[in-house]
Design a protein around this motif. Sequence first.
Motif, PDB file in Angstrom:
ATOM      1  N   PHE A  58       0.848  -1.188   0.000  1.00  0.00           N
ATOM      2  CA  PHE A  58       0.000   0.000   0.000  1.00  0.00           C
ATOM      3  C   PHE A  58       0.881   1.235   0.000  1.00  0.00           C
ATOM      4  CE2 PHE A  58      -2.141  -3.474   2.051  1.00  0.00           C
ATOM      5  CZ  PHE A  58      -3.408  -3.452   1.513  1.00  0.00           C
ATOM      6  N   LEU A  59       0.606   2.161  -0.909  1.00  0.00           N
ATOM      7  CA  LEU A  59       1.361   3.409  -0.989  1.00  0.00           C
ATOM      8  C   LEU A  59       0.389   4.585  -1.003  1.00  0.00           C
ATOM      9  CD1 LEU A  59       3.955   2.428  -3.724  1.00  0.00           C
ATOM     10  CD2 LEU A  59       4.357   2.639  -1.265  1.00  0.00           C
ATOM     11  N   PHE A  60       0.636   5.532  -0.103  1.00  0.00           N
ATOM     12  CA  PHE A  60      -0.176   6.735   0.019  1.00  0.00           C
ATOM     13  C   PHE A  60       0.768   7.928   0.117  1.00  0.00           C
ATOM     14  CE2 PHE A  60      -2.428   3.210   1.973  1.00  0.00           C
ATOM     15  CZ  PHE A  60      -3.658   3.266   1.348  1.00  0.00           C
ATOM     16  N   PRO A  61       0.278   9.142  -0.154  1.00  0.00           N
ATOM     17  CA  PRO A  61       1.153  10.310  -0.025  1.00  0.00           C
ATOM     18  C   PRO A  61       1.727  10.482   1.382  1.00  0.00           C
ATOM     19  CG  PRO A  61      -0.814  10.876  -1.258  1.00  0.00           C
ATOM     20  CD  PRO A  61      -1.024   9.487  -0.720  1.00  0.00           C
ATOM     21  N   ILE A  62       1.067   9.928   2.399  1.00  0.00           N
ATOM     22  CA  ILE A  62       1.549  10.073   3.775  1.00  0.00           C
ATOM     23  C   ILE A  62       2.372   8.877   4.246  1.00  0.00           C
ATOM     24  CG2 ILE A  62      -0.285  11.645   4.458  1.00  0.00           C
ATOM     25  CD1 ILE A  62      -1.598   9.164   5.856  1.00  0.00           C
ATOM     26  N   GLY A 127      -8.641  12.216  -5.987  1.00  0.00           N
ATOM     27  CA  GLY A 127      -7.531  11.547  -6.657  1.00  0.00           C
ATOM     28  C   GLY A 127      -7.968  10.226  -7.241  1.00  0.00           C
ATOM     29  N   TYR A 128      -6.998   9.360  -7.422  1.00  0.00           N
ATOM     30  CA  TYR A 128      -7.305   8.051  -7.997  1.00  0.00           C
ATOM     31  C   TYR A 128      -6.383   6.990  -7.411  1.00  0.00           C
ATOM     32  CZ  TYR A 128      -3.253   9.010 -10.953  1.00  0.00           C
ATOM     33  OH  TYR A 128      -1.998   9.314 -11.398  1.00  0.00           O
ATOM     34  N   TYR A 129      -6.888   5.788  -7.413  1.00  0.00           N
ATOM     35  CA  TYR A 129      -6.124   4.610  -7.024  1.00  0.00           C
ATOM     36  C   TYR A 129      -5.669   3.883  -8.274  1.00  0.00           C
ATOM     37  CZ  TYR A 129      -7.690   4.511  -2.118  1.00  0.00           C
ATOM     38  OH  TYR A 129      -7.913   4.784  -0.794  1.00  0.00           O
ATOM     39  N   ASP A 130      -4.443   3.415  -8.256  1.00  0.00           N
ATOM     40  CA  ASP A 130      -3.977   2.389  -9.177  1.00  0.00           C
ATOM     41  C   ASP A 130      -3.799   1.150  -8.319  1.00  0.00           C
ATOM     42  OD1 ASP A 130      -3.846   3.628 -11.699  1.00  0.00           O
ATOM     43  OD2 ASP A 130      -1.957   4.609 -11.167  1.00  0.00           O
ATOM     44  N   ALA A 131      -4.430   0.077  -8.711  1.00  0.00           N
ATOM     45  CA  ALA A 131      -4.386  -1.141  -7.894  1.00  0.00           C
ATOM     46  C   ALA A 131      -4.206  -2.360  -8.785  1.00  0.00           C
ATOM     47  CB  ALA A 131      -5.664  -1.271  -7.064  1.00  0.00           C
ATOM     48  N   ARG A 132      -3.706  -3.410  -8.165  1.00  0.00           N
ATOM     49  CA  ARG A 132      -3.603  -4.724  -8.812  1.00  0.00           C
ATOM     50  C   ARG A 132      -4.361  -5.706  -7.938  1.00  0.00           C
ATOM     51  NH1 ARG A 132      -2.211  -5.642 -13.520  1.00  0.00           N
ATOM     52  NH2 ARG A 132      -1.667  -7.751 -12.971  1.00  0.00           N
ATOM     53  N   ALA A 133      -4.961  -6.680  -8.565  1.00  0.00           N
ATOM     54  CA  ALA A 133      -5.670  -7.738  -7.852  1.00  0.00           C
ATOM     55  C   ALA A 133      -5.298  -9.071  -8.471  1.00  0.00           C
ATOM     56  CB  ALA A 133      -7.177  -7.523  -7.918  1.00  0.00           C
ATOM     57  N   VAL A 134      -5.373 -10.109  -7.665  1.00  0.00           N
ATOM     58  CA  VAL A 134      -5.106 -11.462  -8.146  1.00  0.00           C
ATOM     59  C   VAL A 134      -6.267 -12.367  -7.740  1.00  0.00           C
ATOM     60  CG1 VAL A 134      -2.593 -11.227  -8.132  1.00  0.00           C
ATOM     61  CG2 VAL A 134      -3.751 -12.047  -6.087  1.00  0.00           C
ATOM     62  N   HIS A 148      -3.094   8.331  -5.528  1.00  0.00           N
ATOM     63  CA  HIS A 148      -2.456   9.517  -6.097  1.00  0.00           C
ATOM     64  C   HIS A 148      -3.386  10.715  -5.929  1.00  0.00           C
ATOM     65  CE1 HIS A 148       0.344   6.725  -8.026  1.00  0.00           C
ATOM     66  NE2 HIS A 148      -0.730   5.998  -8.289  1.00  0.00           N
ATOM     67  N   VAL A 149      -2.912  11.757  -5.286  1.00  0.00           N
ATOM     68  CA  VAL A 149      -3.700  12.964  -5.063  1.00  0.00           C
ATOM     69  C   VAL A 149      -3.693  13.819  -6.333  1.00  0.00           C
ATOM     70  CG1 VAL A 149      -3.873  15.105  -3.734  1.00  0.00           C
ATOM     71  CG2 VAL A 149      -3.231  12.967  -2.591  1.00  0.00           C
ATOM     72  N   VAL A 150      -4.874  14.289  -6.739  1.00  0.00           N
ATOM     73  CA  VAL A 150      -5.011  15.225  -7.850  1.00  0.00           C
ATOM     74  C   VAL A 150      -5.286  16.627  -7.310  1.00  0.00           C
ATOM     75  CG1 VAL A 150      -6.390  15.815  -9.890  1.00  0.00           C
ATOM     76  CG2 VAL A 150      -5.792  13.421  -9.433  1.00  0.00           C
ATOM     77  N   TRP A 151      -6.108  16.722  -6.273  1.00  0.00           N
ATOM     78  CA  TRP A 151      -6.427  18.014  -5.656  1.00  0.00           C
ATOM     79  C   TRP A 151      -6.777  17.797  -4.188  1.00  0.00           C
ATOM     80  CZ3 TRP A 151     -11.095  18.440  -3.304  1.00  0.00           C
ATOM     81  CH2 TRP A 151     -12.092  17.549  -3.700  1.00  0.00           C
ATOM     82  N   SER A 152      -6.715  18.868  -3.432  1.00  0.00           N
ATOM     83  CA  SER A 152      -7.168  18.842  -2.045  1.00  0.00           C
ATOM     84  C   SER A 152      -7.618  20.237  -1.650  1.00  0.00           C
ATOM     85  CB  SER A 152      -6.064  18.337  -1.107  1.00  0.00           C
ATOM     86  OG  SER A 152      -4.987  19.236  -1.081  1.00  0.00           O
ATOM     87  N   SER A 153      -8.448  20.300  -0.622  1.00  0.00           N
ATOM     88  CA  SER A 153      -8.905  21.585  -0.100  1.00  0.00           C
ATOM     89  C   SER A 153      -9.210  21.430   1.381  1.00  0.00           C
ATOM     90  CB  SER A 153     -10.150  22.079  -0.857  1.00  0.00           C
ATOM     91  OG  SER A 153     -11.243  21.219  -0.609  1.00  0.00           O
ATOM     92  N   GLY A 154      -9.371  22.522   2.068  1.00  0.00           N
ATOM     93  CA  GLY A 154      -9.664  22.481   3.490  1.00  0.00           C
ATOM     94  C   GLY A 154      -8.393  22.481   4.316  1.00  0.00           C
ATOM     95  N   ASP A 155      -8.535  22.059   5.558  1.00  0.00           N
ATOM     96  CA  ASP A 155      -7.441  22.109   6.524  1.00  0.00           C
ATOM     97  C   ASP A 155      -6.900  20.713   6.809  1.00  0.00           C
ATOM     98  OD1 ASP A 155      -7.825  24.868   6.763  1.00  0.00           O
ATOM     99  OD2 ASP A 155      -9.310  24.608   8.363  1.00  0.00           O
ATOM    100  N   PRO A 156      -5.725  20.383   6.247  1.00  0.00           N
ATOM    101  CA  PRO A 156      -5.139  19.072   6.572  1.00  0.00           C
ATOM    102  C   PRO A 156      -4.507  19.126   7.954  1.00  0.00           C
ATOM    103  CG  PRO A 156      -3.630  20.292   5.205  1.00  0.00           C
ATOM    104  CD  PRO A 156      -4.877  21.134   5.334  1.00  0.00           C
TER     105      PRO A 156
END
Length: 165
Positions: A58-62, A127-134, A148-156
Amino acid sequence: MPTQPDDIADLRAQVGLMRDRIELRELFDRYVLALDALGGAGHDEAAFADLCTEDATFLFPIGGCRGVEGFTAFQREARARWARTHHLSTNHSVTLDGDGAALRVHLIATHVHHAEPESSRPFEVGGYYDARAVRTADGWRLSEVAFHVVWSSGDPLPEFAGARG
């Protein structure tokens, strides 16, 4: 005109492909629903075991993690930082390759802050997920998930600065 054996084989193959696509879309929908349910009343933390391979990545921006236990711990920690979350997925694109599949799924997520400070705006991410499944003996399971983040708004939260689009 009577149905020919080749016609029946073609129909079986087409139905099999449709079944796989539906199962993969439902698998990802269950994954997204589990993100919001984690830590909620009656939530079974073993739910991710029914969605992912034991060694899934699993890979996320954080950050990232590996395995069902690692992902459950990662999500529990991330989810605890918010009062509530709401994830919506759409545009499930599925590419089948035998017993493997690639998915691209669009997502909008809203993260509501705990009570303080009152002036905080929810943190929203698109954003969008790229995933693989088996395909496994127990059905389709996610083996790789990357957001993958495309946009964000508000207070992180300060520690989620990397989640800005």
